[in-house]
Design an enzyme around this catalytic site. Structure first.
Site, PDB file in Angstrom:
ATOM      1  N   LEU A 125       0.857  -1.178   0.000  1.00  0.00           N
ATOM      2  CA  LEU A 125       0.000   0.000   0.000  1.00  0.00           C
ATOM      3  C   LEU A 125       0.894   1.229   0.000  1.00  0.00           C
ATOM      4  O   LEU A 125       1.957   1.229   0.623  1.00  0.00           O
ATOM      5  CB  LEU A 125      -0.900   0.035   1.250  1.00  0.00           C
ATOM      6  CG  LEU A 125      -1.867  -1.134   1.469  1.00  0.00           C
ATOM      7  CD1 LEU A 125      -2.622  -0.929   2.785  1.00  0.00           C
ATOM      8  CD2 LEU A 125      -2.841  -1.266   0.309  1.00  0.00           C
ATOM      9  N   ASP A 126       0.467   2.278  -0.702  1.00  0.00           N
ATOM     10  CA  ASP A 126       1.204   3.538  -0.633  1.00  0.00           C
ATOM     11  C   ASP A 126       1.268   4.000   0.819  1.00  0.00           C
ATOM     12  O   ASP A 126       0.380   3.689   1.628  1.00  0.00           O
ATOM     13  CB  ASP A 126       0.514   4.614  -1.470  1.00  0.00           C
ATOM     14  CG  ASP A 126       0.529   4.299  -2.959  1.00  0.00           C
ATOM     15  OD1 ASP A 126       1.376   3.487  -3.377  1.00  0.00           O
ATOM     16  OD2 ASP A 126      -0.315   4.853  -3.687  1.00  0.00           O
ATOM     17  N   MET A 127       2.290   4.759   1.147  1.00  0.00           N
ATOM     18  CA  MET A 127       2.474   5.194   2.529  1.00  0.00           C
ATOM     19  C   MET A 127       1.224   5.894   3.070  1.00  0.00           C
ATOM     20  O   MET A 127       0.829   5.688   4.217  1.00  0.00           O
ATOM     21  CB  MET A 127       3.677   6.122   2.651  1.00  0.00           C
ATOM     22  CG  MET A 127       3.916   6.588   4.092  1.00  0.00           C
ATOM     23  SD  MET A 127       5.342   7.679   4.295  1.00  0.00           S
ATOM     24  CE  MET A 127       6.672   6.528   4.047  1.00  0.00           C
ATOM     25  N   GLY A 128       0.568   6.711   2.260  1.00  0.00           N
ATOM     26  CA  GLY A 128      -0.586   7.456   2.735  1.00  0.00           C
ATOM     27  C   GLY A 128      -1.875   6.668   2.794  1.00  0.00           C
ATOM     28  O   GLY A 128      -2.894   7.171   3.265  1.00  0.00           O
ATOM     29  N   THR A 129      -1.875   5.432   2.312  1.00  0.00           N
ATOM     30  CA  THR A 129      -3.069   4.587   2.307  1.00  0.00           C
ATOM     31  C   THR A 129      -3.084   3.729   3.567  1.00  0.00           C
ATOM     32  O   THR A 129      -2.082   3.107   3.913  1.00  0.00           O
ATOM     33  CB  THR A 129      -3.078   3.662   1.074  1.00  0.00           C
ATOM     34  OG1 THR A 129      -2.985   4.459  -0.109  1.00  0.00           O
ATOM     35  CG2 THR A 129      -4.350   2.839   1.024  1.00  0.00           C
TER      36      THR A 129
END
Length: 281
Positions: A125-129
């Site tokens: 997952l992307d860091m912000g997700t």
């Protein structure tokens, strides 16, 4: 480690199980053969091309494996645990894995601290997700889950909060994604990019905001973020793709559910994340 697997299909040989059903690589299959790692549960040796009866329990012994992550004992929300895999909650603003050797402060460093010595993420997952991440607990499981991901046998469901009223309540975005040559980290829809497919359904609208459910056929970098921005509905807080400001530092995208047939038990795992972001109604 050692685990038991019960043959469910009459006449299935060990070699067919490993090569065709689990789709293990030639090197790993060779290692298992050389280690005499697959036996009947009573300890009896098996010929690998011998048809086996349904109901026979196999004992599969794996040599010790070790991941390279440095243990970092921090809070970890484990949603599912069995001998083959973990499903854990990743908070927003936490990376799944380090960018290079020796890195710490990521989800995988926390996983190794609790479940080491071996653990490897199946997807990212992307860091912000925020949301659920599937993690393999031994190399055979890693190989099997990787193949399942490639063959779309793992269903991943996301929810996002976006701006703008959708003209269509549901649909599919099939648009290739490539790098943006004007920005080091951004991606864009590009004819020369990689094939990417996202399905969406609007589940709630209020004013100029919408809560959207999304499912992926592919797993390209920033896929959901790029596709929603391409539709003209960037995710709230996703500044990289033109999203409106959010109350916090992160954007509003959450990996809410994982669903698949467990390759070692044959049972359906349909796991929802009990940790809900504050922005979800």
């Amino acid at each position: 480690m050692e685990f038991t697997f019960v043959i469910e299909e009459e006449g299935l040989p060990v070699e067919t199980l490993l090569k065709d059903r689990w789709r293990l690589g030639r090197k790993l299959v060779h290692e298992l053969r050389m280690q005499d790692a697959v036996k009947a549960s009573d300890g009896g040796r098996l010929r690998w091309n011998e048809p086996l009866p349904a109901g026979l329990a196999l004992s599969i012994r794996l040599s010790d494996a070790q991941s390279d992550y440095i243990p970092n004992s921090r809070e970890l929300d484990v949603v599912h645990e069995d001998p083959h895999c973990l499903i854990v909650h990743k908070p927003a603003a936490l990376a799944v894995h380090p960018n290079g050797p020796g890195g710490t402060g990521t989800l995988m460093n926390r996983v190794i601290a609790r479940f080491g010595p071996y653990a490897e993420h199946v997807h990212r997952l992307d860091m912000g997700t925020s949301g659920l991440v599937l993690i393999a607990r031994h190399p055979v499981a890693k190989a099997v889950f990787d193949r399942m991901l490639e063959e779309k046998a793992i269903r991943r469901t996301y929810v996002a909060e976006t701006a703008g009223a959708f003209k269509k309540r549901s649909g599919t975005v099939s648009a290739p994604i490539g790098r943006d040559r004007h920005h080091a980290t951004r991606r864009r829809v590009s004819p020369s990019g990689q094939h990417a497919v996202t399905h969406y359904e609007v589940i709630r609208e209020k004013g100029d905001r919408a809560i959207v459910k999304l499912e992926l056929d592919t797993g390209r970098t920033h896929q959901i973020r790029v596709h929603l921005a391409h539709l003209g509905h960037p995710i709230i807080g996703d500044k990289l793709y033109g999203g409106l400001p959010s109350d916090g530092e992160s954007y509003r995208l959450h990996a809410a559910r994982l669903s698949f047939i467990h390759p070692f038990t044959g049972k359906l795992l349909d796991i929802g994340d009990p940790v809900r972001p504050e922005w979800l109604p």
